[in-house]
Design a protein around this motif. Structure first.
Motif, PDB file in Angstrom:
ATOM      1  N   VAL A  88       0.835  -1.205   0.000  1.00 38.36           N
ATOM      2  CA  VAL A  88       0.000   0.000   0.000  1.00 38.36           C
ATOM      3  C   VAL A  88       0.864   1.247   0.000  1.00 38.36           C
ATOM      4  CG1 VAL A  88      -1.914   1.219   1.119  1.00 38.36           C
ATOM      5  CG2 VAL A  88      -1.693  -1.267   1.400  1.00 38.36           C
ATOM      6  N   ARG A  89       0.491   2.199  -0.839  1.00 32.97           N
ATOM      7  CA  ARG A  89       1.095   3.538  -0.783  1.00 32.97           C
ATOM      8  C   ARG A  89      -0.029   4.566  -0.781  1.00 32.97           C
ATOM      9  NH1 ARG A  89       3.247   3.513  -6.961  1.00 32.97           N
ATOM     10  NH2 ARG A  89       4.734   2.053  -6.091  1.00 32.97           N
ATOM     11  N   VAL A  90       0.235   5.739  -0.198  1.00 35.35           N
ATOM     12  CA  VAL A  90      -0.781   6.793  -0.142  1.00 35.35           C
ATOM     13  C   VAL A  90      -0.174   8.123  -0.576  1.00 35.35           C
ATOM     14  CG1 VAL A  90      -2.095   5.694   1.725  1.00 35.35           C
ATOM     15  CG2 VAL A  90      -0.323   7.381   2.286  1.00 35.35           C
ATOM     16  N   MET A  91      -1.069   9.046  -0.974  1.00 34.48           N
ATOM     17  CA  MET A  91      -0.691  10.426  -1.240  1.00 34.48           C
ATOM     18  C   MET A  91      -1.502  11.322  -0.318  1.00 34.48           C
ATOM     19  SD  MET A  91      -1.153  12.783  -4.666  1.00 34.48           S
ATOM     20  CE  MET A  91      -2.708  13.560  -4.174  1.00 34.48           C
ATOM     21  N   ASP A  92      -0.828  12.278   0.344  1.00 32.88           N
ATOM     22  CA  ASP A  92      -1.515  13.167   1.273  1.00 32.88           C
ATOM     23  C   ASP A  92      -0.703  14.447   1.420  1.00 32.88           C
ATOM     24  OD1 ASP A  92      -3.877  12.759   3.451  1.00 32.88           O
ATOM     25  OD2 ASP A  92      -2.334  14.087   4.274  1.00 32.88           O
ATOM     26  N   PRO A  93      -1.380  15.579   1.707  1.00 34.02           N
ATOM     27  CA  PRO A  93      -0.623  16.816   1.932  1.00 34.02           C
ATOM     28  C   PRO A  93       0.286  16.759   3.152  1.00 34.02           C
ATOM     29  CG  PRO A  93      -2.931  17.311   1.448  1.00 34.02           C
ATOM     30  CD  PRO A  93      -2.829  15.825   1.656  1.00 34.02           C
ATOM     31  N   GLU A  94      -0.021  15.876   4.129  1.00 37.35           N
ATOM     32  CA  GLU A  94       0.762  15.766   5.354  1.00 37.35           C
ATOM     33  C   GLU A  94       1.653  14.528   5.307  1.00 37.35           C
ATOM     34  OE1 GLU A  94       0.884  17.950   7.779  1.00 37.35           O
ATOM     35  OE2 GLU A  94      -0.601  19.251   6.811  1.00 37.35           O
ATOM     36  N   PRO A  95       2.979  14.716   5.396  1.00 33.53           N
ATOM     37  CA  PRO A  95       3.858  13.531   5.349  1.00 33.53           C
ATOM     38  C   PRO A  95       3.639  12.573   6.518  1.00 33.53           C
ATOM     39  CG  PRO A  95       5.096  15.536   5.885  1.00 33.53           C
ATOM     40  CD  PRO A  95       3.726  15.977   5.462  1.00 33.53           C
ATOM     41  N   GLU A 116       4.689   3.341   1.607  1.00 32.60           N
ATOM     42  CA  GLU A 116       5.238   4.595   1.095  1.00 32.60           C
ATOM     43  C   GLU A 116       4.187   5.689   1.193  1.00 32.60           C
ATOM     44  OE1 GLU A 116       7.246   6.380  -3.040  1.00 32.60           O
ATOM     45  OE2 GLU A 116       6.259   4.412  -3.042  1.00 32.60           O
ATOM     46  N   THR A 117       4.637   6.886   1.573  1.00 33.46           N
ATOM     47  CA  THR A 117       3.769   8.065   1.599  1.00 33.46           C
ATOM     48  C   THR A 117       4.339   9.106   0.648  1.00 33.46           C
ATOM     49  OG1 THR A 117       3.178   7.671   3.909  1.00 33.46           O
ATOM     50  CG2 THR A 117       2.729   9.862   3.027  1.00 33.46           C
ATOM     51  N   ILE A 118       3.525   9.538  -0.300  1.00 30.38           N
ATOM     52  CA  ILE A 118       3.909  10.589  -1.242  1.00 30.38           C
ATOM     53  C   ILE A 118       3.219  11.869  -0.803  1.00 30.38           C
ATOM     54  CG2 ILE A 118       3.694  11.379  -3.639  1.00 30.38           C
ATOM     55  CD1 ILE A 118       3.839   8.338  -4.392  1.00 30.38           C
ATOM     56  N   THR A 119       3.979  12.925  -0.619  1.00 30.00           N
ATOM     57  CA  THR A 119       3.422  14.183  -0.144  1.00 30.00           C
ATOM     58  C   THR A 119       2.984  15.050  -1.324  1.00 30.00           C
ATOM     59  OG1 THR A 119       4.901  14.109   1.772  1.00 30.00           O
ATOM     60  CG2 THR A 119       3.828  16.209   1.302  1.00 30.00           C
ATOM     61  N   GLY A 120       1.737  15.478  -1.291  1.00 31.16           N
ATOM     62  CA  GLY A 120       1.230  16.327  -2.366  1.00 31.16           C
ATOM     63  C   GLY A 120      -0.157  16.842  -2.059  1.00 31.16           C
ATOM     64  N   ARG A 121      -0.465  18.035  -2.545  1.00 30.04           N
ATOM     65  CA  ARG A 121      -1.803  18.616  -2.401  1.00 30.04           C
ATOM     66  C   ARG A 121      -2.812  17.790  -3.193  1.00 30.04           C
ATOM     67  NH1 ARG A 121       1.247  22.248  -4.589  1.00 30.04           N
ATOM     68  NH2 ARG A 121      -0.139  22.259  -6.409  1.00 30.04           N
ATOM     69  N   TRP A 122      -4.094  18.009  -2.901  1.00 32.94           N
ATOM     70  CA  TRP A 122      -5.140  17.246  -3.587  1.00 32.94           C
ATOM     71  C   TRP A 122      -5.156  17.510  -5.092  1.00 32.94           C
ATOM     72  CZ3 TRP A 122      -5.345  13.993  -0.174  1.00 32.94           C
ATOM     73  CH2 TRP A 122      -5.704  14.215   1.157  1.00 32.94           C
ATOM     74  N   ASP A 123      -4.651  18.660  -5.530  1.00 33.63           N
ATOM     75  CA  ASP A 123      -4.647  18.968  -6.964  1.00 33.63           C
ATOM     76  C   ASP A 123      -3.255  18.831  -7.581  1.00 33.63           C
ATOM     77  OD1 ASP A 123      -3.453  21.095  -5.719  1.00 33.63           O
ATOM     78  OD2 ASP A 123      -4.601  22.654  -6.741  1.00 33.63           O
ATOM     79  N   ASP A 124      -2.341  18.167  -6.885  1.00 35.96           N
ATOM     80  CA  ASP A 124      -0.958  18.024  -7.339  1.00 35.96           C
ATOM     81  C   ASP A 124      -0.864  16.888  -8.354  1.00 35.96           C
ATOM     82  OD1 ASP A 124       1.792  17.521  -7.631  1.00 35.96           O
ATOM     83  OD2 ASP A 124       2.225  18.162  -5.582  1.00 35.96           O
ATOM     84  N   VAL A 125      -0.813  17.254  -9.635  1.00 33.71           N
ATOM     85  CA  VAL A 125      -0.796  16.248 -10.708  1.00 33.71           C
ATOM     86  C   VAL A 125       0.476  15.417 -10.650  1.00 33.71           C
ATOM     87  CG1 VAL A 125      -0.797  15.909 -13.215  1.00 33.71           C
ATOM     88  CG2 VAL A 125      -2.308  17.620 -12.187  1.00 33.71           C
ATOM     89  N   ASP A 126       1.620  16.067 -10.369  1.00 32.50           N
ATOM     90  CA  ASP A 126       2.896  15.337 -10.332  1.00 32.50           C
ATOM     91  C   ASP A 126       2.902  14.293  -9.209  1.00 32.50           C
ATOM     92  OD1 ASP A 126       3.875  16.750 -12.468  1.00 32.50           O
ATOM     93  OD2 ASP A 126       4.915  18.246 -11.240  1.00 32.50           O
ATOM     94  N   ALA A 127       2.422  14.688  -8.017  1.00 30.80           N
ATOM     95  CA  ALA A 127       2.389  13.743  -6.899  1.00 30.80           C
ATOM     96  C   ALA A 127       1.435  12.590  -7.199  1.00 30.80           C
ATOM     97  CB  ALA A 127       1.965  14.453  -5.612  1.00 30.80           C
ATOM     98  N   ALA A 128       0.289  12.914  -7.799  1.00 24.28           N
ATOM     99  CA  ALA A 128      -0.676  11.865  -8.151  1.00 24.28           C
ATOM    100  C   ALA A 128      -0.086  10.918  -9.187  1.00 24.28           C
ATOM    101  CB  ALA A 128      -1.965  12.496  -8.667  1.00 24.28           C
TER     102      ALA A 128
END
Length: 388
Positions: free
Chosen positions: A41-48, A58-70
């Motif tokens: 499992v990996r997630v993307m969230d604004p908060e590391p 793995e946690t990827i840090t990115g805003r909800w509209d961050d295309v690169d992080a997504a």
């Protein structure tokens, strides 16, 4: 909304990688279910250091509209799902080009904007209370008398847990100045004005649908809100068998019509006249079904994994009545709660989300309880909260 032509979607078996847009408490509990089943499992969230970060690979840090992080989240993933609907459409679209995105771009685009959601429900023929879409203050001034003078105003995008809402005419008649003030209070943003209904109770029904087209609904949960935040929820809802059947069928019909591959929580008003009206939709696991972990054969979190991975959906039957009560940050403002005292109550469990900064109104965890009846489960969990 879905195309049934072409090859059947493949099953993503344990050992594969599930990616989740959002790492809050729902993402955390979904990830825990997925890990139990053998998925990476990996997630993307604004908060590391989001709640899910402590239980995922793995946690990827990115805003909800961050295309690169997504894009980074989706690359190498076998499937992507979400735990929050406020993901930017461009980010969702990019994810869908890389990996299967479940529930899908279009259903989320509709649901994440309450104005689009309400219009879609009405045009699709699903029961909704009288409403008006508000774009300017004059729209609201005109809508309030048309809607009977008692109105709930909700911003189209971004509002939840009571945020971005205003009440008009509920306690006393609303004049022009009150309406203008309400419009200012929501930031002069597009919104939905809904007529206040004569309610018996509020319920929700969780439905699941996998890419193969299998659909299952859970029994209805009865919900109680305080300050427009869910305070407690109990399974079963205690409504008549006829209304229960109608509510479950309604949720199943909506998830099929939207073409969602995943989970859909349908929040429903039950009026004193015995009518059902759809309040709101959520294309993900939901706070009102945390007790499914205790009371149902298959928890909503395991079901979310099954649906995303196109596995056979689990049995949604109720094994035992169960209830939850939310623990908000207010409990921590005068020191740590007395969890040991709460856990003295029979049948009670504690669930904390590893959020490190308590704030008033912030969901920090929940208590759950089972009982011989819904009333007993609810009494136990409320007693446990009282002991905190």
């Amino acid at each position: 909304m879905t195309d049934n032509a072409g090859p059947k979607p493949t099953k993503i078996v344990p050992g594969g990688t599930l990616a989740i847009l959002g790492g809050g408490q729902l993402g955390r509990m979904m990830a825990m279910a997925a890990r139990t089943m053998g998925y990476h499992v990996r997630v993307m969230d604004p908060e590391p250091a989001c709640p899910a970060s402590f239980v995922v690979d793995e946690t990827i840090t990115g805003r909800w509209d961050d295309v690169d992080a997504a894009t980074r989240l989706a690359t190498g993933a076998d499937v992507v799902t979400l735990e929050i609907e406020q993901i930017g459409v461009d980010a969702l679209s990019n994810v869908a080009r890389i990996a299967p995105l479940r529930p899908g771009v279009e259903p989320v685009r509709i649901i994440q904007d309450k104005t689009l959601q309400k219009i879609w429900l009405a045009e699709a023929g699903f029961p909704v209370g009288p409403f008006r879409v508000i774009c300017e203050e004059i729209d609201l001034q005109n809508a309030v008398p048309v809607l009977g003078g008692r109105v709930f105003l909700k911003i189209g995008r971004g509002g939840y847990d009571g945020r971005g809402q205003a009440r008009l005419g509920i306690d006393e008649p609303a004049g022009e100045d009150d309406i203008a003030e309400a419009w200012e209070s929501i930031g002069r943003r597009p919104a939905v004005a809904e007529q206040a209904l004569d309610l018996e109770c509020e319920i929700s029904v969780m439905a699941a649908r996998n890419p193969s087209g299998e659909v299952r609904s859970y029994p209805a949960a009865r919900n109680h809100h305080e300050n427009q935040i869910l305070a407690w929820s109990v399974l079963p809802a205690g409504i008549s068998a006829e209304l229960e059947s109608q509510a479950e069928s309604l949720a199943a019909s909506i998830i099929e019509k939207l073409g969602i591959e995943g989970m859909l929580c349908v929040e429903i008003f039950v009026t004193r006249q015995g009518e059902l009206f759809v309040n709101e939709l959520a294309p993900r696991p939901h706070n009102s079904y945390h007790q499914s972990e205790r009371g149902c054969v298959t928890s909503q979190f395991e079901q979310a994994v099954r649906a995303a991975c196109n596995l056979p959906l689990g049995d949604t039957s109720l094994i035992t009545p169960a209830a939850i009560v939310n623990l908000l940050g207010d409990l921590w403002l005068n020191g740590n709660p007395n969890f040991a005292a709460a856990l003295e109550v029979p049948g009670v469990r504690l669930h904390l989300y590893e959020k490190h900064t308590p704030r008033a109104g912030r969901k920090m965890g929940h208590l759950s309880a089972t009982g011989a009846t819904a009333d007993e489960a609810l009494e136990r969990v409320l007693e446990a909260k009282h002991r905190l």
